[in-house]
Design a protein around this motif. Structure first.
Motif, PDB file in Angstrom:
ATOM      1  N   GLU A 203      17.277   7.000  -8.638  1.00  0.00           N
ATOM      2  CA  GLU A 203      17.448   6.759  -8.012  1.00  0.00           C
ATOM      3  C   GLU A 203      17.965   8.274  -6.382  1.00  0.00           C
ATOM      4  OE1 GLU A 203      19.250   8.861 -11.137  1.00  0.00           O
ATOM      5  OE2 GLU A 203      18.921   6.952 -10.514  1.00  0.00           O
ATOM      6  N   GLN A 204      16.062   8.719  -6.998  1.00  0.00           N
ATOM      7  CA  GLN A 204      16.590   9.619  -6.235  1.00  0.00           C
ATOM      8  C   GLN A 204      15.135   9.687  -5.132  1.00  0.00           C
ATOM      9  OE1 GLN A 204      15.850  13.418  -8.214  1.00  0.00           O
ATOM     10  NE2 GLN A 204      18.287  13.836  -9.402  1.00  0.00           N
ATOM     11  N   TRP A 205      14.368   8.495  -5.803  1.00  0.00           N
ATOM     12  CA  TRP A 205      13.019   8.245  -4.839  1.00  0.00           C
ATOM     13  C   TRP A 205      13.450   8.084  -3.409  1.00  0.00           C
ATOM     14  CZ3 TRP A 205      10.251   3.585  -7.971  1.00  0.00           C
ATOM     15  CH2 TRP A 205       9.541   3.866  -8.496  1.00  0.00           C
ATOM     16  N   THR A 206      12.602   8.133  -2.194  1.00  0.00           N
ATOM     17  CA  THR A 206      12.484   8.497  -1.115  1.00  0.00           C
ATOM     18  C   THR A 206      12.768   6.353  -0.670  1.00  0.00           C
ATOM     19  OG1 THR A 206      12.094  10.126  -0.648  1.00  0.00           O
ATOM     20  CG2 THR A 206      11.590   9.154   1.007  1.00  0.00           C
ATOM     21  N   LYS A 207      14.151   6.121  -0.120  1.00  0.00           N
ATOM     22  CA  LYS A 207      13.437   4.879   0.388  1.00  0.00           C
ATOM     23  C   LYS A 207      13.095   4.563   1.807  1.00  0.00           C
ATOM     24  CE  LYS A 207      18.186   4.766  -1.853  1.00  0.00           C
ATOM     25  NZ  LYS A 207      17.966   5.791  -2.778  1.00  0.00           N
TER      26      LYS A 207
ATOM     27  N   GLU B 120      14.100   3.287   3.835  1.00  0.00           N
ATOM     28  CA  GLU B 120      14.536   3.292   5.691  1.00  0.00           C
ATOM     29  C   GLU B 120      14.770   5.061   5.556  1.00  0.00           C
ATOM     30  OE1 GLU B 120      17.416   2.264   1.793  1.00  0.00           O
ATOM     31  OE2 GLU B 120      15.817   0.964   3.364  1.00  0.00           O
ATOM     32  N   GLU B 121      14.916   5.599   4.778  1.00  0.00           N
ATOM     33  CA  GLU B 121      14.353   7.223   5.040  1.00  0.00           C
ATOM     34  C   GLU B 121      13.459   7.717   5.112  1.00  0.00           C
ATOM     35  OE1 GLU B 121      15.855   8.554   1.176  1.00  0.00           O
ATOM     36  OE2 GLU B 121      18.073   7.579   1.642  1.00  0.00           O
ATOM     37  N   ASP B 122      12.144   6.860   5.048  1.00  0.00           N
ATOM     38  CA  ASP B 122      10.741   7.613   5.336  1.00  0.00           C
ATOM     39  C   ASP B 122      10.544   7.391   6.476  1.00  0.00           C
ATOM     40  OD1 ASP B 122       8.176   8.345   5.230  1.00  0.00           O
ATOM     41  OD2 ASP B 122       7.824   6.975   3.535  1.00  0.00           O
ATOM     42  N   ILE B 123      11.212   8.457   7.046  1.00  0.00           N
ATOM     43  CA  ILE B 123      11.338   8.438   8.637  1.00  0.00           C
ATOM     44  C   ILE B 123       9.982   9.388   9.107  1.00  0.00           C
ATOM     45  CG2 ILE B 123      12.884   7.203   9.746  1.00  0.00           C
ATOM     46  CD1 ILE B 123      14.210   9.848  10.620  1.00  0.00           C
TER      47      ILE B 123
ATOM     48  N   TYR C  42       0.436  -1.403  -0.173  1.00  0.00           N
ATOM     49  CA  TYR C  42      -0.213   0.034   0.065  1.00  0.00           C
ATOM     50  C   TYR C  42       0.869   1.284  -0.087  1.00  0.00           C
ATOM     51  CZ  TYR C  42      -3.321   3.544   0.920  1.00  0.00           C
ATOM     52  OH  TYR C  42      -4.312   4.720   1.717  1.00  0.00           O
ATOM     53  N   THR C  43       1.902   1.116   0.692  1.00  0.00           N
ATOM     54  CA  THR C  43       2.760   2.426   0.420  1.00  0.00           C
ATOM     55  C   THR C  43       3.746   2.316  -0.846  1.00  0.00           C
ATOM     56  OG1 THR C  43       3.209   1.826   3.213  1.00  0.00           O
ATOM     57  CG2 THR C  43       4.634   3.093   2.396  1.00  0.00           C
ATOM     58  N   GLU C  44       4.140   1.809  -1.202  1.00  0.00           N
ATOM     59  CA  GLU C  44       4.537   1.618  -2.883  1.00  0.00           C
ATOM     60  C   GLU C  44       3.502   2.838  -3.837  1.00  0.00           C
ATOM     61  OE1 GLU C  44       7.896   1.807  -3.967  1.00  0.00           O
ATOM     62  OE2 GLU C  44       8.264   1.437  -1.919  1.00  0.00           O
ATOM     63  N   ALA C  45       2.544   1.936  -3.304  1.00  0.00           N
ATOM     64  CA  ALA C  45       0.883   2.204  -4.380  1.00  0.00           C
ATOM     65  C   ALA C  45       0.595   3.652  -4.205  1.00  0.00           C
ATOM     66  CB  ALA C  45      -0.560   1.562  -4.363  1.00  0.00           C
TER      67      ALA C  45
ATOM     68  N   TYR D  44       4.103   8.180  -3.103  1.00  0.00           N
ATOM     69  CA  TYR D  44       4.445  10.047  -2.602  1.00  0.00           C
ATOM     70  C   TYR D  44       6.697   9.503  -3.013  1.00  0.00           C
ATOM     71  CZ  TYR D  44       4.995   6.894   1.623  1.00  0.00           C
ATOM     72  OH  TYR D  44       5.117   6.306   3.178  1.00  0.00           O
ATOM     73  N   ARG D  45       6.639   8.641  -2.512  1.00  0.00           N
ATOM     74  CA  ARG D  45       7.919   8.408  -2.503  1.00  0.00           C
ATOM     75  C   ARG D  45       8.729   8.542  -4.058  1.00  0.00           C
ATOM     76  NH1 ARG D  45       8.744   2.326   1.322  1.00  0.00           N
ATOM     77  NH2 ARG D  45       8.196   3.873   3.322  1.00  0.00           N
ATOM     78  N   LYS D  46       8.128   8.472  -5.037  1.00  0.00           N
ATOM     79  CA  LYS D  46       8.873   8.440  -6.204  1.00  0.00           C
ATOM     80  C   LYS D  46       8.607   9.866  -6.624  1.00  0.00           C
ATOM     81  CE  LYS D  46       5.829   4.461  -8.252  1.00  0.00           C
ATOM     82  NZ  LYS D  46       4.484   3.691  -8.847  1.00  0.00           N
ATOM     83  N   TYR D  47       8.416  10.989  -5.855  1.00  0.00           N
ATOM     84  CA  TYR D  47       8.328  12.164  -5.592  1.00  0.00           C
ATOM     85  C   TYR D  47       9.282  13.093  -4.967  1.00  0.00           C
ATOM     86  CZ  TYR D  47       4.621  12.125  -9.574  1.00  0.00           C
ATOM     87  OH  TYR D  47       4.056  12.379 -10.862  1.00  0.00           O
ATOM     88  N   GLY D  48      10.030  11.684  -3.966  1.00  0.00           N
ATOM     89  CA  GLY D  48      10.739  12.299  -3.091  1.00  0.00           C
ATOM     90  C   GLY D  48      10.027  12.920  -2.315  1.00  0.00           C
TER      91      GLY D  48
END
Length: 126
Positions: free
Chosen positions: A89-93, A95-98, A30-33, A36-40
């Motif tokens: 490579e600029q997507w939010t990973k 482990e960075e999504d805190i 669901y998080t991947e769907a 928002y991480r695709k936009y950083g």
């Protein structure tokens, strides 16, 4: 309180191996769907800024956190104008999504509750 700052079932799910086995993969999907991480973005970047408690919490961020937040918003707006997400490579990973803003918002809400308590306190004389 409703929305992303409401009551969380995460502690319950994490405490049970059976629930974790079923719910965690669905939560990751669901998080991947959401995309928002695709936009950083980080998750807390999506909180509605018009709320007074969120505005006060943003003011409590360190200057570096405020700069990073503004940079992520501007970078995502630029990607949106171009009608394509950022390079992979600029997507939010994950482990960075805190949750960097949620603790500040919770502190603001607790302070508001304490203020209401003290403002409505009645003193009784003996």
């Amino acid at each position: 309180m409703f929305g992303p700052l409401s009551v969380s079932l995460a502690p319950l799910v994490n405490s049970s191996k059976t629930l974790s086995k079923w719910v965690v993969p669905i939560a990751k999907w669901y998080t991947e769907a959401q995309g928002y991480r695709k936009y950083g973005f980080k998750y807390d970047d999506l909180l509605i800024e018009e709320r007074e408690d969120v505005q006060r919490a943003i003011k409590r961020l360190t200057p570096a956190e405020q700069y990073d937040r503004a940079y992520r918003l501007k970078r995502a707006c630029q990607a949106s104008v171009l009608h394509k997400p950022l390079p992979k490579e600029q997507w939010t990973k994950p482990e960075e999504d805190i949750r960097y803003l949620a603790p500040h918002v919770e502190n603001v809400a607790a302070e508001d509750q304490e203020k209401v308590y003290w403002d409505n306190l009645t003193v009784k004389r003996k």
